[in-house]
Scaffold this motif. Sequence first.
Motif, PDB file in Angstrom:
ATOM      1  N   MET A 266       0.856  -1.173   0.000  1.00  0.00           N
ATOM      2  CA  MET A 266       0.000   0.000   0.000  1.00  0.00           C
ATOM      3  C   MET A 266       0.900   1.233   0.000  1.00  0.00           C
ATOM      4  O   MET A 266       1.798   1.338   0.826  1.00  0.00           O
ATOM      5  N   LYS A 267       0.639   2.124  -0.911  1.00  0.00           N
ATOM      6  CA  LYS A 267       1.434   3.335  -1.054  1.00  0.00           C
ATOM      7  C   LYS A 267       1.049   4.352   0.017  1.00  0.00           C
ATOM      8  O   LYS A 267      -0.131   4.546   0.313  1.00  0.00           O
ATOM      9  N   CYS A 268       2.035   5.011   0.605  1.00  0.00           N
ATOM     10  CA  CYS A 268       1.800   6.042   1.620  1.00  0.00           C
ATOM     11  C   CYS A 268       1.135   7.256   0.956  1.00  0.00           C
ATOM     12  O   CYS A 268       1.656   7.777  -0.037  1.00  0.00           O
ATOM     13  N   PRO A 269       0.013   7.731   1.491  1.00  0.00           N
ATOM     14  CA  PRO A 269      -0.656   8.887   0.891  1.00  0.00           C
ATOM     15  C   PRO A 269       0.075  10.206   1.174  1.00  0.00           C
ATOM     16  O   PRO A 269      -0.229  11.222   0.570  1.00  0.00           O
ATOM     17  N   PHE A 270       1.042  10.175   2.089  1.00  0.00           N
ATOM     18  CA  PHE A 270       1.756  11.397   2.459  1.00  0.00           C
ATOM     19  C   PHE A 270       3.032  11.598   1.646  1.00  0.00           C
ATOM     20  O   PHE A 270       3.271  12.682   1.123  1.00  0.00           O
ATOM     21  N   CYS A 271       3.848  10.532   1.548  1.00  0.00           N
ATOM     22  CA  CYS A 271       5.137  10.700   0.854  1.00  0.00           C
ATOM     23  C   CYS A 271       5.265   9.834  -0.399  1.00  0.00           C
ATOM     24  O   CYS A 271       6.214   9.985  -1.155  1.00  0.00           O
ATOM     25  N   GLY A 272       4.317   8.894  -0.605  1.00  0.00           N
ATOM     26  CA  GLY A 272       4.352   8.064  -1.806  1.00  0.00           C
ATOM     27  C   GLY A 272       5.213   6.818  -1.698  1.00  0.00           C
ATOM     28  O   GLY A 272       5.363   6.089  -2.674  1.00  0.00           O
ATOM     29  N   CYS A 273       5.787   6.566  -0.523  1.00  0.00           N
ATOM     30  CA  CYS A 273       6.609   5.372  -0.315  1.00  0.00           C
ATOM     31  C   CYS A 273       5.781   4.114  -0.604  1.00  0.00           C
ATOM     32  O   CYS A 273       4.623   4.011  -0.227  1.00  0.00           O
ATOM     33  N   ASP A 274       6.389   3.143  -1.288  1.00  0.00           N
ATOM     34  CA  ASP A 274       5.676   1.926  -1.679  1.00  0.00           C
ATOM     35  C   ASP A 274       5.598   0.868  -0.590  1.00  0.00           C
ATOM     36  O   ASP A 274       4.870  -0.105  -0.732  1.00  0.00           O
ATOM     37  N   ASP A 275       6.325   1.020   0.482  1.00  0.00           N
ATOM     38  CA  ASP A 275       6.448  -0.045   1.471  1.00  0.00           C
ATOM     39  C   ASP A 275       5.906   0.385   2.832  1.00  0.00           C
ATOM     40  O   ASP A 275       6.677   0.755   3.720  1.00  0.00           O
ATOM     41  N   THR A 276       4.592   0.365   3.021  1.00  0.00           N
ATOM     42  CA  THR A 276       4.017   0.710   4.326  1.00  0.00           C
ATOM     43  C   THR A 276       3.811  -0.565   5.133  1.00  0.00           C
ATOM     44  O   THR A 276       3.677  -1.651   4.568  1.00  0.00           O
ATOM     45  N   GLN A 277       3.767  -0.421   6.432  1.00  0.00           N
ATOM     46  CA  GLN A 277       3.642  -1.575   7.313  1.00  0.00           C
ATOM     47  C   GLN A 277       2.301  -1.554   8.030  1.00  0.00           C
ATOM     48  O   GLN A 277       1.856  -0.510   8.512  1.00  0.00           O
ATOM     49  N   VAL A 278       1.679  -2.740   8.127  1.00  0.00           N
ATOM     50  CA  VAL A 278       0.422  -2.877   8.865  1.00  0.00           C
ATOM     51  C   VAL A 278       0.759  -2.979  10.347  1.00  0.00           C
ATOM     52  O   VAL A 278       1.535  -3.832  10.759  1.00  0.00           O
ATOM     53  N   LYS A 279       0.179  -2.088  11.149  1.00  0.00           N
ATOM     54  CA  LYS A 279       0.432  -2.082  12.591  1.00  0.00           C
ATOM     55  C   LYS A 279      -0.695  -2.767  13.362  1.00  0.00           C
ATOM     56  O   LYS A 279      -0.476  -3.297  14.443  1.00  0.00           O
ATOM     57  N   ASP A 280      -1.918  -2.723  12.803  1.00  0.00           N
ATOM     58  CA  ASP A 280      -3.064  -3.308  13.501  1.00  0.00           C
ATOM     59  C   ASP A 280      -4.149  -3.636  12.477  1.00  0.00           C
ATOM     60  O   ASP A 280      -4.401  -2.859  11.562  1.00  0.00           O
ATOM     61  N   SER A 281      -4.785  -4.800  12.606  1.00  0.00           N
ATOM     62  CA  SER A 281      -5.912  -5.193  11.746  1.00  0.00           C
ATOM     63  C   SER A 281      -7.059  -5.643  12.637  1.00  0.00           C
ATOM     64  O   SER A 281      -6.840  -6.346  13.624  1.00  0.00           O
ATOM     65  N   ARG A 282      -8.256  -5.239  12.269  1.00  0.00           N
ATOM     66  CA  ARG A 282      -9.444  -5.696  12.993  1.00  0.00           C
ATOM     67  C   ARG A 282     -10.667  -5.537  12.099  1.00  0.00           C
ATOM     68  O   ARG A 282     -10.621  -4.798  11.114  1.00  0.00           O
TER      69      ARG A 282
ATOM     70  N   THR B 157      -5.229   4.911   7.904  1.00  0.00           N
ATOM     71  CA  THR B 157      -6.142   3.772   7.983  1.00  0.00           C
ATOM     72  C   THR B 157      -6.606   3.389   6.588  1.00  0.00           C
ATOM     73  O   THR B 157      -6.908   4.257   5.769  1.00  0.00           O
ATOM     74  N   THR B 158      -6.659   2.083   6.335  1.00  0.00           N
ATOM     75  CA  THR B 158      -7.240   1.584   5.091  1.00  0.00           C
ATOM     76  C   THR B 158      -8.338   0.588   5.450  1.00  0.00           C
ATOM     77  O   THR B 158      -8.349   0.027   6.550  1.00  0.00           O
ATOM     78  N   TYR B 159      -9.261   0.387   4.519  1.00  0.00           N
ATOM     79  CA  TYR B 159     -10.340  -0.584   4.688  1.00  0.00           C
ATOM     80  C   TYR B 159     -10.285  -1.561   3.527  1.00  0.00           C
ATOM     81  O   TYR B 159     -10.128  -1.167   2.382  1.00  0.00           O
ATOM     82  N   GLU B 160     -10.445  -2.821   3.837  1.00  0.00           N
ATOM     83  CA  GLU B 160     -10.423  -3.879   2.828  1.00  0.00           C
ATOM     84  C   GLU B 160     -11.791  -4.542   2.816  1.00  0.00           C
ATOM     85  O   GLU B 160     -12.279  -4.971   3.857  1.00  0.00           O
ATOM     86  N   ARG B 161     -12.432  -4.595   1.644  1.00  0.00           N
ATOM     87  CA  ARG B 161     -13.760  -5.185   1.502  1.00  0.00           C
ATOM     88  C   ARG B 161     -13.718  -6.301   0.473  1.00  0.00           C
ATOM     89  O   ARG B 161     -12.959  -6.248  -0.487  1.00  0.00           O
TER      90      ARG B 161
END
Length: 157
Positions: free
Chosen positions: A1-17, A39-43
């Motif tokens: 998932m690309k960072c919406p702030f700096c465009g980095c291609d490698d973001t890390q998931v810290k919490d999923s629920r 935050t991202t949402y996956e459907r």
Amino acid sequence: MKCPFCGCDDTQVKDSRNADDDTSIRRRRECPECGQRFTTYERVQLRDLTVVKKNGERVMFDRDKLARSIYIAVRKRPVASERVEKIVSSIQRRLESTGENEVTSVQIGEMAMEALANLDHVAYIRFASVYRDFREPKDFEEFLETLEKMASPKGEE
């Protein structure tokens, strides 16, 4: 998932629920480059839906567009955003479960009107005024008369 702030291609998931509507997963992510969190949402998407508009134009189904139109209808009404999200998810699931790849804008509009009629009458009237293209006060009057007939118990007419 690309960072919406700096465009980095490698973001890390810290919490999923599970999200509040139990039809999506909420993920908190952090960018190792800039340190920003988002935050991202996956459907689940069962199939790609094409919407056939009244003029015959075909466009991809846009869940956000449906949500925006319902949010406009419920603006300044005592309706929680979770209720709107449940309505949108329900409509999307119903459309996807038809087995068809194409749905009409009329089908979507009628489903939204049905859900709003059960949720909030003012929001229902607001949505209907745009969806049914009310142009004059008499259009509202006729619609309200129909609404009153539907709401009045049998035998009171």
